[in-house]
Write a protein that holds these residues in place. Structure first.
Motif, PDB file in Angstrom:
ATOM      1  N   PHE A 121       0.952  19.195  -7.878  1.00  0.00           N
ATOM      2  CA  PHE A 121       1.834  20.330  -7.601  1.00  0.00           C
ATOM      3  C   PHE A 121       3.155  20.224  -8.359  1.00  0.00           C
ATOM      4  O   PHE A 121       3.532  19.154  -8.849  1.00  0.00           O
ATOM      5  CB  PHE A 121       2.129  20.410  -6.098  1.00  0.00           C
ATOM      6  CG  PHE A 121       2.924  19.241  -5.584  1.00  0.00           C
ATOM      7  CD1 PHE A 121       4.317  19.258  -5.573  1.00  0.00           C
ATOM      8  CD2 PHE A 121       2.296  18.084  -5.135  1.00  0.00           C
ATOM      9  CE1 PHE A 121       5.051  18.175  -5.131  1.00  0.00           C
ATOM     10  CE2 PHE A 121       3.018  16.995  -4.687  1.00  0.00           C
ATOM     11  CZ  PHE A 121       4.407  17.038  -4.679  1.00  0.00           C
ATOM     12  N   LEU A 122       3.837  21.351  -8.425  1.00  0.00           N
ATOM     13  CA  LEU A 122       5.213  21.455  -8.894  1.00  0.00           C
ATOM     14  C   LEU A 122       6.019  22.065  -7.761  1.00  0.00           C
ATOM     15  O   LEU A 122       5.612  23.075  -7.191  1.00  0.00           O
ATOM     16  CB  LEU A 122       5.293  22.353 -10.128  1.00  0.00           C
ATOM     17  CG  LEU A 122       6.696  22.769 -10.613  1.00  0.00           C
ATOM     18  CD1 LEU A 122       7.433  21.565 -11.193  1.00  0.00           C
ATOM     19  CD2 LEU A 122       6.591  23.889 -11.648  1.00  0.00           C
ATOM     20  N   ALA A 123       7.152  21.455  -7.400  1.00  0.00           N
ATOM     21  CA  ALA A 123       7.946  21.959  -6.277  1.00  0.00           C
ATOM     22  C   ALA A 123       9.431  21.940  -6.618  1.00  0.00           C
ATOM     23  O   ALA A 123       9.902  21.115  -7.408  1.00  0.00           O
ATOM     24  CB  ALA A 123       7.689  21.130  -5.024  1.00  0.00           C
ATOM     25  N   LYS A 124      10.159  22.858  -5.995  1.00  0.00           N
ATOM     26  CA  LYS A 124      11.609  22.966  -6.166  1.00  0.00           C
ATOM     27  C   LYS A 124      12.293  22.700  -4.835  1.00  0.00           C
ATOM     28  O   LYS A 124      11.893  23.240  -3.796  1.00  0.00           O
ATOM     29  CB  LYS A 124      11.976  24.365  -6.664  1.00  0.00           C
ATOM     30  CG  LYS A 124      13.472  24.611  -6.851  1.00  0.00           C
ATOM     31  CD  LYS A 124      13.711  26.047  -7.309  1.00  0.00           C
ATOM     32  CE  LYS A 124      15.186  26.351  -7.497  1.00  0.00           C
ATOM     33  NZ  LYS A 124      15.400  27.765  -7.934  1.00  0.00           N
ATOM     34  N   TRP A 164      13.651  19.435  -9.026  1.00  0.00           N
ATOM     35  CA  TRP A 164      12.237  19.760  -9.195  1.00  0.00           C
ATOM     36  C   TRP A 164      11.430  18.462  -9.201  1.00  0.00           C
ATOM     37  O   TRP A 164      11.893  17.433  -9.701  1.00  0.00           O
ATOM     38  CB  TRP A 164      12.006  20.497 -10.504  1.00  0.00           C
ATOM     39  CG  TRP A 164      12.631  21.855 -10.562  1.00  0.00           C
ATOM     40  CD1 TRP A 164      13.959  22.152 -10.761  1.00  0.00           C
ATOM     41  CD2 TRP A 164      11.967  23.113 -10.427  1.00  0.00           C
ATOM     42  NE1 TRP A 164      14.159  23.510 -10.754  1.00  0.00           N
ATOM     43  CE2 TRP A 164      12.944  24.129 -10.556  1.00  0.00           C
ATOM     44  CE3 TRP A 164      10.636  23.490 -10.216  1.00  0.00           C
ATOM     45  CZ2 TRP A 164      12.634  25.490 -10.481  1.00  0.00           C
ATOM     46  CZ3 TRP A 164      10.325  24.837 -10.147  1.00  0.00           C
ATOM     47  CH2 TRP A 164      11.318  25.823 -10.268  1.00  0.00           C
ATOM     48  N   THR A 165      10.236  18.524  -8.647  1.00  0.00           N
ATOM     49  CA  THR A 165       9.373  17.348  -8.607  1.00  0.00           C
ATOM     50  C   THR A 165       7.935  17.740  -8.890  1.00  0.00           C
ATOM     51  O   THR A 165       7.520  18.875  -8.606  1.00  0.00           O
ATOM     52  CB  THR A 165       9.460  16.632  -7.241  1.00  0.00           C
ATOM     53  OG1 THR A 165       8.636  15.457  -7.258  1.00  0.00           O
ATOM     54  CG2 THR A 165       9.004  17.544  -6.109  1.00  0.00           C
ATOM     55  N   THR A 166       7.190  16.823  -9.484  1.00  0.00           N
ATOM     56  CA  THR A 166       5.750  16.982  -9.588  1.00  0.00           C
ATOM     57  C   THR A 166       5.090  15.842  -8.830  1.00  0.00           C
ATOM     58  O   THR A 166       5.601  14.721  -8.790  1.00  0.00           O
ATOM     59  CB  THR A 166       5.246  16.960 -11.046  1.00  0.00           C
ATOM     60  OG1 THR A 166       5.650  15.737 -11.672  1.00  0.00           O
ATOM     61  CG2 THR A 166       5.774  18.144 -11.822  1.00  0.00           C
ATOM     62  N   GLY A 167       3.950  16.146  -8.228  1.00  0.00           N
ATOM     63  CA  GLY A 167       3.171  15.127  -7.529  1.00  0.00           C
ATOM     64  C   GLY A 167       1.732  15.174  -7.996  1.00  0.00           C
ATOM     65  O   GLY A 167       1.225  16.225  -8.411  1.00  0.00           O
ATOM     66  N   THR A 168       1.062  14.043  -7.934  1.00  0.00           N
ATOM     67  CA  THR A 168      -0.296  13.943  -8.462  1.00  0.00           C
ATOM     68  C   THR A 168      -1.354  14.443  -7.492  1.00  0.00           C
ATOM     69  O   THR A 168      -2.514  14.603  -7.863  1.00  0.00           O
ATOM     70  CB  THR A 168      -0.629  12.485  -8.805  1.00  0.00           C
ATOM     71  OG1 THR A 168      -0.582  11.695  -7.610  1.00  0.00           O
ATOM     72  CG2 THR A 168       0.354  11.924  -9.814  1.00  0.00           C
ATOM     73  N   GLY A 169      -0.952  14.690  -6.218  1.00  0.00           N
ATOM     74  CA  GLY A 169      -1.959  15.008  -5.220  1.00  0.00           C
ATOM     75  C   GLY A 169      -2.769  13.763  -4.881  1.00  0.00           C
ATOM     76  O   GLY A 169      -2.461  12.651  -5.321  1.00  0.00           O
ATOM     77  N   GLN A 170      -3.809  13.951  -4.122  1.00  0.00           N
ATOM     78  CA  GLN A 170      -4.664  12.829  -3.725  1.00  0.00           C
ATOM     79  C   GLN A 170      -6.124  13.201  -3.943  1.00  0.00           C
ATOM     80  O   GLN A 170      -6.593  14.226  -3.445  1.00  0.00           O
ATOM     81  CB  GLN A 170      -4.436  12.481  -2.249  1.00  0.00           C
ATOM     82  CG  GLN A 170      -5.251  11.307  -1.769  1.00  0.00           C
ATOM     83  CD  GLN A 170      -5.037  10.986  -0.313  1.00  0.00           C
ATOM     84  OE1 GLN A 170      -5.712  10.135   0.256  1.00  0.00           O
ATOM     85  NE2 GLN A 170      -4.098  11.670   0.337  1.00  0.00           N
ATOM     86  N   THR A 171      -6.807  12.385  -4.720  1.00  0.00           N
ATOM     87  CA  THR A 171      -8.225  12.609  -4.974  1.00  0.00           C
ATOM     88  C   THR A 171      -9.043  11.666  -4.099  1.00  0.00           C
ATOM     89  O   THR A 171      -8.913  10.447  -4.207  1.00  0.00           O
ATOM     90  CB  THR A 171      -8.569  12.381  -6.456  1.00  0.00           C
ATOM     91  OG1 THR A 171      -7.750  13.224  -7.268  1.00  0.00           O
ATOM     92  CG2 THR A 171     -10.032  12.698  -6.726  1.00  0.00           C
TER      93      THR A 171
END
Length: 365
Positions: A248-251, A224-231
């Motif tokens: 996001f949260l992804a598997k 599982w990973t989380t990403g901050t996205g891009q602002t």
């Protein structure tokens, strides 16, 4: 902690999302502490540029903390911006990013074993592969040229460099495969790379979403990973919602290397971030919308399945003490005064709080 989100804050006035690892124990009475069983190390990042990082230790028997363990034991300061610590084969690998080094200590007596500084311009996280080899993620001198440095653990030297992406961050090992999240560093990235730990070669690049940073492994060995996205900001510093992307949260399936689930935050800048997993590998714990949330790995399908379990101020670090299945929060009101750790059970019930060093960002045991 110089994560991609902090850089976005400094450069683009973005939100802060942090990750983890913690430090130190007292041996004044001659008693050896066993990390995990008897306590855990606490890494205190310090104020960036001030060279005041430190190591602490929480002793479970006395329910007390010993601070400044590294300096009091070795006779020298830890350095500038302690990013993380990993305990592996009775050694503690303390990664000090802005000092461009790894301090290696013995967990027997906390003495200094080695300092690894050659070939590490901006190290982030250490991962032990086997008795003679470790990996260290590195952002590079420019803050975006991400690599993994291969470390010979018998000589404590860098022997190889694997080019991985921008701002390579956390690492996890599943079988003989290392998953590495490319958080973007000073720039942006959207990938998790998979490396064959036997050959040190990248065998897969997985697109997950913008700026993945944290990684955990669940009870089924899926990642599982989380990403901050891009602002993205307009010239007047308002958010350009059309060009920005959410956190996001992804598997990721650990065998097929495919993204099987991706949950986007409902708005830019919310999270999730600082992902951890409980001792059973079935409950994800993370920062989201300014608080601590959890969710079940088997049933989660949307943000509606996120449950708030802890609400407190000044959250900086988030960790799980798997030996007791406790949540450990690093609390940092500022970066000039001592912070604290708060302990909770896995449901979010408060246990206790202890003063530590400046900017506590995680634990190790």
């Amino acid at each position: 902690m110089k994560t991609n989100t902090i850089f976005n804050t400094l450069i683009r006035v973005s939100f802060i999302a942090v990750t983890v690892f913690f430090a130190a124990c007292s041996s004044d009475d001659g008693i050896k502490f066993t990390p995990g069983q008897d306590g855990f190390f606490i890494v205190n990042e310090g104020g960036f540029g001030n060279g005041n990082a430190s190591l602490s230790f929480y002793d479970k028997t006395s329910a007390s903390v010993t601070n400044n363990l590294f300096e009091s034991t070795t006779g020298k300061p830890l350095g500038d911006q302690a990013q993380s610590m990993t305990v592996y084969n009775d050694f503690g690998y303390i990664v000090v990013q802005n000092s461009a080094k790894i301090e290696v200590i013995s967990t027997d007596d906390y003495s200094l074993v080695a300092t690894i500084s050659e070939g590490l311009p901006s190290p982030r996280y250490f991962l032990g592969i086997n008795a003679s080899k470790g990996y260290v993620s590195d952002w590079g001198a420019d803050g975006s040229t991400g690599t993994i440095k291969v470390i010979d653990l018998t000589t404590n030297t860098v022997t190889k460099t694997i080019s991985t992406g921008s701002g390579t961050n956390q690492l996890v090992l599943v079988g003989n495969h290392v998953f590495a999240a490319n958080s973007g560093g000073w720039s942006n990235d959207n990938s998790v790379v998979v490396i064959d730990a036997d050959t040190d070669e990248i065998i897969e690049t997985i697109t997950v979403g913008d700026n993945p940073s944290t990684l955990v492994v669940d009870e089924d060995n899926d990642v599982w990973t989380t990403g901050t996205g891009q602002t993205v900001y307009n010239t007047d510093w308002s958010v350009n919602t059309e060009e920005s992307t959410p956190a996001f949260l992804a598997k990721i399936d650990h065998e097929d290397f495919e993204v099987t689930l991706k949950i986007d935050a409902p708005s830019v800048g919310m999270g999730p971030a600082g992902l951890k997993v409980d001792s059973n590998g079935s409950t994800l714990v993370f920062k989201y919308d300014g608080s601590i949330f959890s969710t079940d790995t088997e049933t989660v399908s949307s943000t509606d399945d996120f449950t708030k379990i802890i609400e407190t101020d000044f959250i900086y670090g988030l960790s799980i003490d798997a030996s007791e299945n406790h949540i450990i929060l690093g609390i940092s009101p500022d970066y000039t005064n001592p912070g604290s750790i708060k302990r909770y059970d896995i449901t979010g019930s408060f246990i206790d709080e202890h003063t530590v060093g400046i900017g506590p960002n995680g634990i190790a045991y």
